[in-house]
Every structure is written in C-alpha cells, then in structure tokens.
Motif scaffolding. Structure first.
Motif, short mmCIF file in Angstrom:
data_model
loop_
_atom_site.label_atom_id
_atom_site.label_comp_id
_atom_site.label_asym_id
_atom_site.label_seq_id
_atom_site.Cartn_x
_atom_site.Cartn_y
_atom_site.Cartn_z
N TYR A 34 0.85 -1.19 0.00
CA TYR A 34 0.00 0.00 0.00
C TYR A 34 0.88 1.24 0.00
O TYR A 34 1.95 1.25 0.61
N ALA A 54 0.82 -4.89 4.19
CA ALA A 54 -0.24 -5.17 5.14
C ALA A 54 -1.23 -6.17 4.55
O ALA A 54 -1.37 -6.28 3.33
N GLU A 57 -6.43 -2.96 4.06
CA GLU A 57 -6.21 -1.50 4.09
C GLU A 57 -6.31 -0.92 5.50
O GLU A 57 -5.66 0.07 5.81
N ALA A 60 -3.02 -1.50 6.89
CA ALA A 60 -2.09 -0.62 6.16
C ALA A 60 -2.15 0.79 6.74
O ALA A 60 -1.12 1.45 6.89
N LYS A 82 -4.07 0.84 -2.08
CA LYS A 82 -3.36 -0.34 -2.55
C LYS A 82 -2.56 0.01 -3.80
O LYS A 82 -3.05 0.68 -4.71
#
Length: 204
Positions: A34, A54, A57, A60, A82
C-alpha cells in the motif's frame, strides 16, 4: 551429483537425493503493498510518504500511521491506497512534461471520480494536485491536463479512483495529538541519559 550455485556445496560431492524441491509460491504468500500519503498541515496538499506491507487497508492505515507520523513528524491527515489501484504514467526526464505525450480531449463523462498526484522533481515525492471526473484512467489524465495548468514540467502522474483511497476523518486528528505538550515526540522527554546514569550508579 548435486549441482549448486555455491562452489562450497559442489566441493562436497553430495548425491542428488540431498537436493530439496523448489517451494511453490502460494497466491497469498506475502502481504500486499500500500502507498501512504500524509498531509502535514491543514490546507496543504497530501504528499507521498512511502510504502507499507499489510494484509488489508485497515492494517495498512495503522502501519502507515506508526511508520510515517511518529517521532517529531507533524501530521494533519493520512490516507492509504493499494499499490495495484494506482495507474502510473510513463516517466519523463530532461525537462519534458509527461502531459505532452497525451493527446486528445477528455469526454466530460463524470461517472467516476479520480485523484491526481504529480511528480514535479526527480527524486522527490508525488504531491496531490486535485480531483477530476472522468470515465476511466486515461480520460482522467486528459481531464487533469486541461483542468490543472502547469508552470513546471510534470515528470510522472499517479491516478487513483477516489473510492479506492482509505482516508482519515477530521475527527481522527487526535491520533496525532496524544499529549498536549507532545513531549513524547522529543527524545529529551524520555530522560534516557538520566536513566542510564542511574543504572550505572546502581551497578557500581
């Protein structure tokens, strides 16, 4: 005999039965990547901070907060997207504007919303320019070319669907204001030297 790229292994003259089969890489063998963007102050454009790995999200976002908004870094907002969701233009050099390679006019189709990031200097980070309405990524590039006049050449453009970005909310500002004095950001606040000195005195 077993053949290896390591000459030390070859000198052992091991039989082939010692050769291990190559491990297969599964579809989700590692975390996805990401891209993280930070807004240093309210009203300032978001700027690319770096990359995190990650499983999703939400994680992340958490990893990006820990990686890019701690230890003295001033931050007003944070967002992640992403990597595979970013459409990247070609990269130009020698003062050539990448937009010069795009021809045609955009369709004025507002069926989708896109966020535009420009690279204005090689070796620096991409900065957020603005939002455009378009039918697809290519159309968004043409829309950006027309809607955002440039005084300097743009070397590279990132285009992201607005819906693909996980953005912090205004009420999330407390994430970066854990202490009013923000002493936790200053190394001196930890009084590490005093603790080391006290430890040495105890050991003497």
């Amino acid at each position: 005999m077993l053949k290896s790229l390591d000459p030390r292994v070859n000198r052992l003259n091991l039989p082939e039965q010692f050769e291990a089969p190559m491990a297969s890489i599964e579809a989700l063998d590692q975390f996805e990547t990401y891209q993280a963007f930070v807004q240093l102050k309210e009203g300032k454009p978001f700027e690319h901070a770096g990359i995190v790995h990650a499983p999703n999200e939400e994680m992340a976002f958490l990893f990006a907060k820990e990686q890019y908004t701690r230890r003295g870094m001033i931050c007003n907002a944070l967002c992640v997207v992403k990597t595979e969701s970013i459409m990247v233009s070609e990269i130009t050099d020698n003062g050539q504007d990448v937009y010069d390679s795009f021809s045609g006019s955009f369709s004025e189709d507002d069926s989708a919303s896109f966020e535009i990031f420009h690279l204005l200097k090689r070796g620096k980070q991409h900065k957020y320019i603005g939002n455009v309405k378009a039918k697809d990524f290519e159309d968004a590039l043409l829309a950006s070319k027309q809607l955002y006049p440039r005084t300097k050449p743009v070397y590279n453009v990132w285009v992201v669907r607005s819906e693909d970005i996980l953005m912090s909310e205004p009420e999330d500002a407390d994430l970066w204001n854990t202490l009013k004095e923000k002493q936790y950001r200053e190394a001196i606040a930890y009084k590490a030297a005093d603790k080391i000195k006290a430890f040495k005195e105890e050991q003497a």
